[in-house]
Write an enzyme that holds these catalytic residues in place. Structure first.
Site, short mmCIF file in Angstrom:
data_model
loop_
_atom_site.label_atom_id
_atom_site.label_comp_id
_atom_site.label_asym_id
_atom_site.label_seq_id
_atom_site.Cartn_x
_atom_site.Cartn_y
_atom_site.Cartn_z
N GLN A 133 0.88 -1.16 0.00
CA GLN A 133 0.00 0.00 0.00
C GLN A 133 0.92 1.20 0.00
O GLN A 133 1.92 1.21 0.68
CB GLN A 133 -0.85 0.02 1.28
N SER A 134 0.55 2.21 -0.76
CA SER A 134 1.50 3.32 -0.92
C SER A 134 1.77 4.11 0.35
O SER A 134 2.88 4.48 0.63
CB SER A 134 1.02 4.29 -1.97
N THR A 135 0.75 4.42 1.13
CA THR A 135 1.00 5.25 2.29
C THR A 135 0.48 4.55 3.53
O THR A 135 -0.35 3.64 3.45
CB THR A 135 0.28 6.60 2.18
N GLY A 147 3.54 1.07 2.94
CA GLY A 147 3.71 2.45 3.35
C GLY A 147 4.74 3.22 2.55
O GLY A 147 5.09 4.31 2.89
N ARG A 148 5.26 2.61 1.48
CA ARG A 148 6.19 3.34 0.61
C ARG A 148 5.45 3.73 -0.66
O ARG A 148 4.75 2.91 -1.25
CB ARG A 148 7.38 2.45 0.22
#
Ligand code: ZN
Length: 633
Positions: A21-23, A62-63
């Protein structure tokens, strides 16, 4: 259809499930999606992989996905696929794996070469098949386009809202959102009064460090909005720190202004850890959105602007240590604390205060503790370092240095010969290995493979040696020509004169020091009354000195002995003005390094009991102007 693509050779290798997941916000809010991603593991098992050979890569949680550089998980995935260890890569919505097209195509490419399948919830793709390949490529392109429009839409939407003052973000401590979305003062009296006290305290003391000390002295905590993931946005009480108080003083919200875009994010400056663009704070005048009188204020806008100026002045000296400044502390920006290793800052005093600047280690001090790690007057340390500097570049030591260079050159010639021999040997071995490989029957696969491996090893060794020798040659390129030697000798002879010339500024002196000195480390805590000084020269050598600290009283500047004795000699016969002219003509200077005036002379005469204000003696005209002289003994 899916299962026909999966062969037993695929199942023998590992199945990778890539979860991302991106963030962190997405990680928290999109639990459902995360769960779906982890369910892919089950899917891998359904497709025929034994549970022991299914691996989940979730280190990129989270990246942000825009580039692969900072996503170690993606890099690991690509590496393992490249090694041919992976039979299938599973992910949610295949194209989301890599939202940057080049990463995505690279992965398809690698999967194609190593015969790795790609799968999502609905289908299995074989990158070796033209149809699948096309499909995957189109998916990647669409995904990138989608990301782009999504981002611009979000970005524009945010700015639109912000321009109207409607964009919501966590409010600073002291404000809460009203039912209609407006900002109101926190109903908690303690919060409001504590913030009021901080502003009041800064008004009174003018220095953030003093405010922190004041708060700590009274045992007052500060209300802070939590930014940690768990308690995001909630109000907590914390021990006041320098940074927290500065944040409050810098925050325009307390002056009733709604501001958006205080920081800009420049993509060329990224955090090495997370890869996120780092913030750069804009000046007040450059804030893109600024709505004053947006909500009730704690201080007026004028006071806010005044505070910014005050903060800038307080901190202006030391924040940017990169450039040599005008100040008198010559080691500014180069001096490190020998106790805790931090860079020490310079405390410049007002010129009229008649004291030399100090080097101060900020540890502890900044967080409001009573004592700093160490601090010391700069003058004796500067003097010792300058002496070492002038000695190091004196003609005699340079002669030694050039002799060393000659010696090094001799050594280099010998070393070069050794290296050439070594390289020749390695090349010969590589040629030999090649001949052996060429000689073997290609159908004798086992032997051929082994010989090929050996040959490669030898080639690598040759490349390695060539690289190392190229570096060594480059490092060794510091032999001096005859002209360079003369130039250096001449310069070194002139240097003491240049150094003490009146036209040389402190800034230039600092530049001279920086040319040869890397850093200076000082330790004033180990021995009473002395400071251990270590000079790290750019050449890599270290000089250690022990410097006597200035005793109290010794601090103040002194008129040079010679000038004083001349004044004593001339005082009975000449006027103050005449004496001053004579001293100046002799090239003598006052304690401040300035030209003598009749006031200077008059002050010293009166101090030493040679007062000329007696009936019959001249130079009455100075009497009235002598009163205001600062003590200069
Ligand atoms: Zn320290």
């Amino acid at each position: 259809m899916t299962t026909t693509k999966i062969l037993s050779t695929h199942c023998e290798r590992i199945a990778f499930v890539y979860v991302r997941q991106s963030t962190w916000l997405q990680v928290l809010e999109n639990r459902e999606s995360t769960e779906r991603q982890y369910n892919l593991r089950e899917r891998a098992i359904e497709l025929g992989w034994p549970p022991s050979r299914v691996e989940v890569i979730d280190e990129d949680q989270g990246r942000s996905g825009s580039t692969a550089i900072y996503r170690t998980g993606f890099q690991r995935l690509a590496a393992e696929v490249g090694l041919g260890k992976v039979g299938i890569v599973l992910m949610l919505e295949a194209s989301r794996l890599a939202r940057n097209n080049s990463d995505w195509y690279r992965l398809i490419e690698i999967c194609g070469v190593s015969g790795t399948l790609i799968a999502d919830e609905s289908a299995v793709y074989n990158p070796r098949e033209p149809n699948d390949r096309l499909l995957l490529g189109v998916k990647g392109t669409i995904s990138e386009a989608e990301l782009f429009t999504l981002r611009t839409r979000l970005y524009e939407g945010r700015w639109n809202k912000a321009r109207k003052g409607l964009l919501r973000f966590p409010l600073p401590a002291g404000y809460v959102l009203a039912g209609d979305g407006g900002w109101v003062l926190d109903p908690d009296t303690q919060v409001r009064e504590r913030l009021g006290y901080v502003f009041e305290s800064f008004r009174r003391l003018g220095v953030v460090r003093a405010v922190v000390r004041d708060l700590r002295g009274q045992g007052l905590d500060l209300p802070i909005r939590a930014t940690a993931k768990e308690a995001y946005g909630s109000l907590i009480w914390k021990l006041p720190t320098l940074s927290a108080v500065i944040r409050i003083l810098h925050h325009p919200a307390y002056a009733g202004a709604y501001v958006y875009g205080r920081s800009e994010y420049l993509s060329e400056r990224r955090s090495p850890k997370t890869g996120k663009a780092s913030a750069h704070v804009r000046n007040v005048a450059q804030w893109p959105v600024r709505i004053t009188e947006h909500h009730p204020a704690y201080i007026s806008w004028e006071e806010f602007v005044k505070n910014q100026e005050q903060l800038r002045q307080n901190w202006g000296h030391d924040e940017n240590q990169g450039v040599p400044r005008e100040g008198r502390a010559l080691l500014q920006g180069m001096v490190y604390c020998g106790v805790c290793g931090r860079k020490m800052s310079v405390q410049n005093r007002a010129m009229k205060e008649n004291r030399s600047p100090s080097y101060v280690c900020g540890r502890g001090y900044q967080d409001g503790e009573e004592k700093s790690c160490q601090c010391m007057t700069s003058r004796p340390i500067d003097a010792a370092v300058v002496e070492a500097f002038l000695a190091a570049v004196s003609p005699s030591s340079l002669r030694v240095a050039t002799q060393v260079v000659d010696q090094v050159e001799q050594d280099l010639i010998r070393q070069r010969r050794q290296r050439d021999l070594q390289l020749e040997q390695a090349r010969y071995e590589a040629r030999l290995a090649q001949r052996q490989y060429d000689a073997v029957d290609p159908s004798n696969r086992l032997v051929a493979a082994e010989l090929e491996r050996r040959w490669n090893e030898k080639l690598e060794r040759v490349a390695e040696l060539e690289r190392a020798f190229a570096n060594a040659e480059r490092d060794a390129e510091w032999n001096l020509t005859a002209e360079e030697r003369t130039a250096i000798t001449e310069l070194s002879r002139d240097l003491p004169a240049i150094w003490s010339a009146e036209t040389t500024t402190n800034q230039e002196r600092k530049q001279l020091l920086r040319m040869v000195i890397e850093s200076v480390q000082v330790d004033g805590n180990s021995e009473m009354g002395r400071v251990e000084v270590q000079i790290r020269w750019r050449s890599g050598t270290v000089t250690s000195l022990s410097v006597k600290r200035t005793a109290p009283g010794e601090c103040s500047l002194k008129t040079p002995e010679e000038a004083v004795s001349r004044i004593h000699k001339m005082a009975p016969r000449r006027s103050y003005a005449e004496i001053a002219t004579a001293l100046n003509r002799a090239g003598l200077r006052s304690a401040f390094g300035r030209r003598f005036t009749s006031q200077h002379v008059g002050y010293i005469c009166r101090r030493d009991g040679l007062d000329k204000r007696k009936p019959g003696s001249g130079s009455k005209q100075q009497d009235s102007s002598d009163a205001g002289r600062p003590a200069e003994s």
